[in-house]
Design a protein around this motif. Structure first.
Motif, PDB file in Angstrom:
ATOM      1  N   HIS A 102       0.828  -1.206   0.000  1.00 40.76           N
ATOM      2  CA  HIS A 102       0.000   0.000   0.000  1.00 40.76           C
ATOM      3  C   HIS A 102       0.865   1.261   0.000  1.00 40.76           C
ATOM      4  CE1 HIS A 102      -3.400   2.629   0.873  1.00 40.76           C
ATOM      5  NE2 HIS A 102      -2.666   3.170   1.824  1.00 40.76           N
ATOM      6  N   VAL A 103       1.852   1.335   0.894  1.00 41.89           N
ATOM      7  CA  VAL A 103       2.668   2.553   0.952  1.00 41.89           C
ATOM      8  C   VAL A 103       3.610   2.657  -0.247  1.00 41.89           C
ATOM      9  CG1 VAL A 103       2.446   2.814   3.454  1.00 41.89           C
ATOM     10  CG2 VAL A 103       4.435   1.603   2.519  1.00 41.89           C
ATOM     11  N   LEU A 104       4.052   1.521  -0.772  1.00 42.30           N
ATOM     12  CA  LEU A 104       4.880   1.571  -1.979  1.00 42.30           C
ATOM     13  C   LEU A 104       4.061   2.052  -3.172  1.00 42.30           C
ATOM     14  CD1 LEU A 104       6.950  -1.725  -1.620  1.00 42.30           C
ATOM     15  CD2 LEU A 104       7.820   0.623  -1.443  1.00 42.30           C
ATOM     16  N   ASP A 105       2.822   1.587  -3.280  1.00 40.15           N
ATOM     17  CA  ASP A 105       1.952   1.999  -4.385  1.00 40.15           C
ATOM     18  C   ASP A 105       1.610   3.486  -4.319  1.00 40.15           C
ATOM     19  OD1 ASP A 105       1.993  -0.582  -5.356  1.00 40.15           O
ATOM     20  OD2 ASP A 105      -0.035  -1.084  -4.669  1.00 40.15           O
ATOM     21  N   GLU A 106       1.542   4.031  -3.103  1.00 48.77           N
ATOM     22  CA  GLU A 106       1.279   5.464  -2.961  1.00 48.77           C
ATOM     23  C   GLU A 106       2.470   6.294  -3.429  1.00 48.77           C
ATOM     24  OE1 GLU A 106       0.212   6.105   1.160  1.00 48.77           O
ATOM     25  OE2 GLU A 106      -1.911   6.110   0.613  1.00 48.77           O
ATOM     26  N   GLY A 107       3.646   5.697  -3.446  1.00 48.49           N
ATOM     27  CA  GLY A 107       4.845   6.372  -3.921  1.00 48.49           C
ATOM     28  C   GLY A 107       5.598   7.094  -2.822  1.00 48.49           C
ATOM     29  N   GLY A 108       6.862   7.358  -3.090  1.00 50.53           N
ATOM     30  CA  GLY A 108       7.681   8.130  -2.179  1.00 50.53           C
ATOM     31  C   GLY A 108       8.511   7.321  -1.203  1.00 50.53           C
ATOM     32  N   ILE A 109       8.192   6.050  -1.013  1.00 49.00           N
ATOM     33  CA  ILE A 109       8.961   5.222  -0.084  1.00 49.00           C
ATOM     34  C   ILE A 109      10.187   4.689  -0.818  1.00 49.00           C
ATOM     35  CG2 ILE A 109       8.972   3.120   1.332  1.00 49.00           C
ATOM     36  CD1 ILE A 109       7.272   5.481   2.435  1.00 49.00           C
ATOM     37  N   THR A 110      11.359   4.963  -0.255  1.00 48.69           N
ATOM     38  CA  THR A 110      12.596   4.527  -0.904  1.00 48.69           C
ATOM     39  C   THR A 110      13.512   3.741   0.008  1.00 48.69           C
ATOM     40  OG1 THR A 110      13.691   6.613  -0.350  1.00 48.69           O
ATOM     41  CG2 THR A 110      12.574   6.498  -2.501  1.00 48.69           C
ATOM     42  N   ALA A 111      13.211   3.698   1.327  1.00 51.54           N
ATOM     43  CA  ALA A 111      14.174   3.088   2.239  1.00 51.54           C
ATOM     44  C   ALA A 111      13.503   2.529   3.483  1.00 51.54           C
ATOM     45  CB  ALA A 111      15.214   4.133   2.649  1.00 51.54           C
ATOM     46  N   VAL A 112      14.238   1.656   4.151  1.00 49.89           N
ATOM     47  CA  VAL A 112      13.846   1.117   5.453  1.00 49.89           C
ATOM     48  C   VAL A 112      15.115   0.671   6.163  1.00 49.89           C
ATOM     49  CG1 VAL A 112      13.449  -1.246   4.575  1.00 49.89           C
ATOM     50  CG2 VAL A 112      12.299  -0.492   6.665  1.00 49.89           C
ATOM     51  N   ASP A 113      15.154   0.863   7.475  1.00 47.53           N
ATOM     52  CA  ASP A 113      16.228   0.315   8.297  1.00 47.53           C
ATOM     53  C   ASP A 113      15.662  -0.876   9.042  1.00 47.53           C
ATOM     54  OD1 ASP A 113      17.949   2.309   7.506  1.00 47.53           O
ATOM     55  OD2 ASP A 113      17.666   3.523   9.311  1.00 47.53           O
ATOM     56  N   VAL A 114      16.426  -1.966   9.093  1.00 47.90           N
ATOM     57  CA  VAL A 114      15.960  -3.204   9.712  1.00 47.90           C
ATOM     58  C   VAL A 114      17.021  -3.707  10.681  1.00 47.90           C
ATOM     59  CG1 VAL A 114      15.189  -5.566   9.249  1.00 47.90           C
ATOM     60  CG2 VAL A 114      14.759  -3.790   7.571  1.00 47.90           C
TER      61      VAL A 114
END
Length: 156
Positions: A102-114
């Motif tokens: 959902h958040v990827l489809d909305e756009g703008g998400i490029t990163a995550v720390d795990v």
């Protein structure tokens, strides 16, 4: 068994006291189920930060079960996934995937720390199209929990 109806992601714009409590419950249950490297002292350190600071610092989207109870949520800020937690009773049902998609489809998400010590999460994000681009020895609070910095590759 009848399949459950598809859940629709819901943006949480103003957290009710009940929603905030449930988000913290989901966070704690998920952390206890997956973050085996954390001790009780660590969980108790982070819990009030999650409740009183972190939830207010992100844009939240959740999924609710048929009865209305939140079963998973994702928080994003400034192009990053900052948190993604699913109630362990609902692990393996595609909730994390649906929230991330959902958040990827909305756009703008490029990163995550795990957390590097959470191989299940690392594998999940890699499967979803993220690739490791860096590593830190300590987490954002300066604690000795190494983080992997992942970047969205645009493919999953």
């Amino acid at each position: 068994m009848t399949p459950s109806p598809p859940m629709t992601p819901e943006r949480l714009t103003a957290l009710s006291a009940a929603d905030r409590l449930r988000l913290v419950e989901v966070w704690e249950a998920a952390v206890r189920a997956t973050h085996h490297f954390l001790g009780e002292e660590d969980i108790q350190f982070f819990k009030p930060l999650v409740r009183d600071v972190y939830l207010d610092a992100v844009r939240l989207v959740c999924l609710r079960a048929a009865g209305g109870s939140i079963v998973g949520f994702i928080g994003t800020a400034e192009g990053k996934v900052e948190m993604l937690f699913v109630d362990p009773a609902h692990h393996g049902q595609g909730i994390g995937r649906a929230l991330l998609r959902h958040v990827l489809d909305e756009g703008g998400i490029t990163a995550v720390d795990v957390n590097e010590q959470n191989p299940q999460a690392v594998g999940f994000y890699q499967h979803m199209g993220f690739a490791v681009e860096g590593r830190s020895e300590r987490d954002g609070q300066g604690k000795p929990f190494p983080l992997l910095h992942l970047r969205w590759t645009g493919t999953a």
